[in-house]
Design a protein around this motif. Structure first.
Motif, PDB file in Angstrom:
ATOM      1  N   SER A 152       1.058  -1.248  -0.054  1.00  0.00           N
ATOM      2  CA  SER A 152       0.149   0.052  -0.066  1.00  0.00           C
ATOM      3  C   SER A 152       0.876   1.414   0.026  1.00  0.00           C
ATOM      4  CB  SER A 152      -0.959   0.204   1.300  1.00  0.00           C
ATOM      5  OG  SER A 152      -1.687  -0.962   1.120  1.00  0.00           O
ATOM      6  N   ALA A 153       0.494   2.185  -0.585  1.00  0.00           N
ATOM      7  CA  ALA A 153       1.196   3.364  -0.821  1.00  0.00           C
ATOM      8  C   ALA A 153       1.058   4.263   0.523  1.00  0.00           C
ATOM      9  CB  ALA A 153       0.668   4.314  -1.995  1.00  0.00           C
ATOM     10  N   PRO A 154       2.131   4.860   1.166  1.00  0.00           N
ATOM     11  CA  PRO A 154       2.098   5.701   2.354  1.00  0.00           C
ATOM     12  C   PRO A 154       0.777   6.759   2.084  1.00  0.00           C
ATOM     13  CG  PRO A 154       4.187   5.975   1.419  1.00  0.00           C
ATOM     14  CD  PRO A 154       3.369   4.977   0.502  1.00  0.00           C
ATOM     15  N   ALA A 155       0.303   7.243   3.296  1.00  0.00           N
ATOM     16  CA  ALA A 155      -0.536   8.752   3.025  1.00  0.00           C
ATOM     17  C   ALA A 155       0.734   9.737   2.954  1.00  0.00           C
ATOM     18  CB  ALA A 155      -1.315   8.736   4.449  1.00  0.00           C
ATOM     19  N   PRO A 156       0.240  10.593   2.093  1.00  0.00           N
ATOM     20  CA  PRO A 156       1.204  12.002   2.032  1.00  0.00           C
ATOM     21  C   PRO A 156       1.653  12.431   3.248  1.00  0.00           C
ATOM     22  CG  PRO A 156      -0.914  12.135   0.637  1.00  0.00           C
ATOM     23  CD  PRO A 156      -1.013  10.897   1.373  1.00  0.00           C
ATOM     24  N   ALA A 157       0.836  12.377   4.397  1.00  0.00           N
ATOM     25  CA  ALA A 157       1.205  12.936   5.600  1.00  0.00           C
ATOM     26  C   ALA A 157       2.271  12.048   6.264  1.00  0.00           C
ATOM     27  CB  ALA A 157       0.016  13.187   6.549  1.00  0.00           C
ATOM     28  N   ASP A 158       2.317  10.762   5.991  1.00  0.00           N
ATOM     29  CA  ASP A 158       3.528   9.839   6.374  1.00  0.00           C
ATOM     30  C   ASP A 158       4.568   9.788   5.727  1.00  0.00           C
ATOM     31  OD1 ASP A 158       1.698   9.047   8.687  1.00  0.00           O
ATOM     32  OD2 ASP A 158       0.999   7.500   7.204  1.00  0.00           O
ATOM     33  N   VAL A 159       4.659  10.505   4.374  1.00  0.00           N
ATOM     34  CA  VAL A 159       5.899  10.405   3.615  1.00  0.00           C
ATOM     35  C   VAL A 159       7.124  11.225   4.174  1.00  0.00           C
ATOM     36  CG1 VAL A 159       6.970  10.846   1.294  1.00  0.00           C
ATOM     37  CG2 VAL A 159       4.829   9.801   1.623  1.00  0.00           C
ATOM     38  N   PRO A 160       6.997  12.212   4.800  1.00  0.00           N
ATOM     39  CA  PRO A 160       8.068  12.898   5.302  1.00  0.00           C
ATOM     40  C   PRO A 160       8.711  12.413   6.273  1.00  0.00           C
ATOM     41  CG  PRO A 160       6.616  14.915   4.802  1.00  0.00           C
ATOM     42  CD  PRO A 160       5.860  13.147   4.565  1.00  0.00           C
ATOM     43  N   PHE A 161       7.964  11.584   7.315  1.00  0.00           N
ATOM     44  CA  PHE A 161       8.244  11.000   8.321  1.00  0.00           C
ATOM     45  C   PHE A 161       9.235   9.729   7.804  1.00  0.00           C
ATOM     46  CE2 PHE A 161       7.631   7.233  10.895  1.00  0.00           C
ATOM     47  CZ  PHE A 161       8.155   7.335  11.989  1.00  0.00           C
ATOM     48  N   LEU A 162       8.631   9.022   7.042  1.00  0.00           N
ATOM     49  CA  LEU A 162       9.264   7.899   6.493  1.00  0.00           C
ATOM     50  C   LEU A 162      10.584   8.143   5.941  1.00  0.00           C
ATOM     51  CD1 LEU A 162       6.409   6.162   4.886  1.00  0.00           C
ATOM     52  CD2 LEU A 162       7.582   5.365   6.983  1.00  0.00           C
ATOM     53  N   ARG A 163      10.688   9.356   5.077  1.00  0.00           N
ATOM     54  CA  ARG A 163      11.899   9.663   4.408  1.00  0.00           C
ATOM     55  C   ARG A 163      12.947   9.954   5.476  1.00  0.00           C
ATOM     56  NH1 ARG A 163       8.960  13.117  -0.020  1.00  0.00           N
ATOM     57  NH2 ARG A 163       8.722  11.181  -1.499  1.00  0.00           N
ATOM     58  N   ALA A 164      12.393  10.916   6.678  1.00  0.00           N
ATOM     59  CA  ALA A 164      13.236  11.226   7.620  1.00  0.00           C
ATOM     60  C   ALA A 164      14.031   9.919   8.352  1.00  0.00           C
ATOM     61  CB  ALA A 164      12.853  12.116   8.707  1.00  0.00           C
ATOM     62  N   MET A 165      13.014   9.077   8.677  1.00  0.00           N
ATOM     63  CA  MET A 165      13.627   7.771   9.449  1.00  0.00           C
ATOM     64  C   MET A 165      14.427   6.849   8.495  1.00  0.00           C
ATOM     65  SD  MET A 165      13.332   6.514  12.199  1.00  0.00           S
ATOM     66  CE  MET A 165      11.687   7.187  13.225  1.00  0.00           C
ATOM     67  N   VAL A 166      14.402   7.081   7.431  1.00  0.00           N
ATOM     68  CA  VAL A 166      15.299   6.227   6.386  1.00  0.00           C
ATOM     69  C   VAL A 166      16.440   6.818   6.821  1.00  0.00           C
ATOM     70  CG1 VAL A 166      15.890   6.001   4.085  1.00  0.00           C
ATOM     71  CG2 VAL A 166      13.579   5.290   4.687  1.00  0.00           C
ATOM     72  N   ALA A 167      16.680   8.260   6.418  1.00  0.00           N
ATOM     73  CA  ALA A 167      17.881   9.006   6.792  1.00  0.00           C
ATOM     74  C   ALA A 167      18.620   8.512   8.148  1.00  0.00           C
ATOM     75  CB  ALA A 167      17.699  10.308   6.654  1.00  0.00           C
ATOM     76  N   HIS A 168      17.651   8.506   9.075  1.00  0.00           N
ATOM     77  CA  HIS A 168      18.067   8.107  10.473  1.00  0.00           C
ATOM     78  C   HIS A 168      18.557   6.732  10.670  1.00  0.00           C
ATOM     79  CE1 HIS A 168      18.045   7.048  14.803  1.00  0.00           C
ATOM     80  NE2 HIS A 168      18.179   8.481  14.967  1.00  0.00           N
ATOM     81  N   HIS A 169      18.056   5.807  10.034  1.00  0.00           N
ATOM     82  CA  HIS A 169      18.333   4.290  10.198  1.00  0.00           C
ATOM     83  C   HIS A 169      19.567   4.356   9.339  1.00  0.00           C
ATOM     84  CE1 HIS A 169      14.627   3.494  11.925  1.00  0.00           C
ATOM     85  NE2 HIS A 169      14.556   2.156  11.561  1.00  0.00           N
ATOM     86  N   ASP A 170      19.902   4.966   8.256  1.00  0.00           N
ATOM     87  CA  ASP A 170      21.185   4.627   7.381  1.00  0.00           C
ATOM     88  C   ASP A 170      22.399   5.092   8.221  1.00  0.00           C
ATOM     89  OD1 ASP A 170      20.344   3.853   4.922  1.00  0.00           O
ATOM     90  OD2 ASP A 170      19.591   6.074   4.293  1.00  0.00           O
ATOM     91  N   ARG A 171      22.093   6.313   8.812  1.00  0.00           N
ATOM     92  CA  ARG A 171      23.132   6.702   9.781  1.00  0.00           C
ATOM     93  C   ARG A 171      23.384   5.670  10.929  1.00  0.00           C
ATOM     94  NH1 ARG A 171      24.388   9.987  14.350  1.00  0.00           N
ATOM     95  NH2 ARG A 171      26.338  11.141  14.112  1.00  0.00           N
ATOM     96  N   THR A 172      22.360   5.083  11.592  1.00  0.00           N
ATOM     97  CA  THR A 172      22.412   4.044  12.494  1.00  0.00           C
ATOM     98  C   THR A 172      23.382   2.872  11.973  1.00  0.00           C
ATOM     99  OG1 THR A 172      20.380   4.413  13.368  1.00  0.00           O
ATOM    100  CG2 THR A 172      21.429   2.514  14.324  1.00  0.00           C
ATOM    101  N   ARG A 173      23.160   2.518  10.970  1.00  0.00           N
ATOM    102  CA  ARG A 173      23.985   1.325  10.190  1.00  0.00           C
ATOM    103  C   ARG A 173      25.191   1.787   9.875  1.00  0.00           C
ATOM    104  NH1 ARG A 173      21.770  -2.430   6.339  1.00  0.00           N
ATOM    105  NH2 ARG A 173      23.178  -3.764   7.733  1.00  0.00           N
TER     106      ARG A 173
END
Length: 237
Positions: free
Chosen positions: A64-85
């Motif tokens: 399922s496609a994420p709701a537009p309001a959730d997309v900025p959160f997901l992008r920021a969390m991806v960046a955060h997870h990348d740095r964790t790794r």
């Protein structure tokens, strides 16, 4: 069974197994933090199950496609997870405390799984994972980025995703840490980093639209808070 087989083995000079001198609360905290970290992994549907009688393979489950309001959160969390790794990779082979090593390994596995899930969600968004950015590379695992740290983690990640790789003072400090200080520096860096994840997740929870995204934010907030509590009790803290 004879007495020789039922007698408990006691270490010389001790009164029990090697765990006897370690506080039960720390052992329980380690188990809890590891459980919460792994529980944060979203299940992967995996390859499709072969159809009986050699028929055609069933289609993989739709994402399922994420709701537009959730997309900025997901992008920021991806960046955060990348740095964790990146932090976990910098710690490979240098951690001396066994509990810290176990925790970092669990964190790395968990966040790799969450990254795969979030990227699938973002790929299903109407604009994909690179709106208006032809040169965007969605995978940052090998880059030393700190764009999601602190307050910047709450921004729309469009600016941070497309920015060139920059020096990360925390990673430089971690890599320069001498052997006797490495665990302590890692605890400081990872604690601050996971606090940012907790803040980001808690901030988005009231605004989350999709149930899957809301569940992810809740699990991130709880599991990272448990990791922080555990690290505070380690000898290196």
């Amino acid at each position: 069974m004879g007495p020789a087989l039922t007698r408990r083995r006691v270490r010389p000079g001790g009164t029990g197994p090697r765990w006897a001198g370690r506080p039960r609360s720390r052992r329980a905290a380690l188990a809890l933090a590891a459980l919460l970290a792994v529980a944060g992994c979203a299940p992967d549907p995996g390859p499709p199950t072969p159809a009986p009688s050699g028929g055609p393979l069933p289609a993989p489950p739709a994402v399922s496609a994420p709701a537009p309001a959730d997309v900025p959160f997901l992008r920021a969390m991806v960046a955060h997870h990348d740095r964790t790794r990146v932090i976990a990779a910098a710690a490979t082979g240098r951690i001396t405390d066994a509990e810290l090593r176990t925790l970092v390994a669990a964190v790395d596995v968990t966040e790799a799984d969450e990254l795969a899930t979030m990227r699938r969600w973002l790929a299903a968004a109407p604009d994909g994972d690179a709106p208006g950015s032809p040169g965007h590379h969605p995978h940052h695992d090998t880059h030393d980025t700190g764009d999601a740290q602190g307050a910047s983690a709450t921004r729309d990640a469009s600016a941070t995703r497309d920015a060139p790789t920059t020096a990360d003072p925390d990673l430089a400090r971690l890599r320069a840490a001498p052997p006797g200080r490495f665990d302590a520096v890692l605890v400081e860096v990872l604690t601050a980093h996971q606090r940012a994840a907790v803040a980001l997740a808690r901030r988005h929870l009231p605004a989350a639209v999709g149930p899957e995204v809301r569940d992810l934010a809740d699990r991130v907030a709880r599991s990272r808070a448990a990791q922080i509590r555990l690290m505070a009790g380690l000898p290196a803290a």
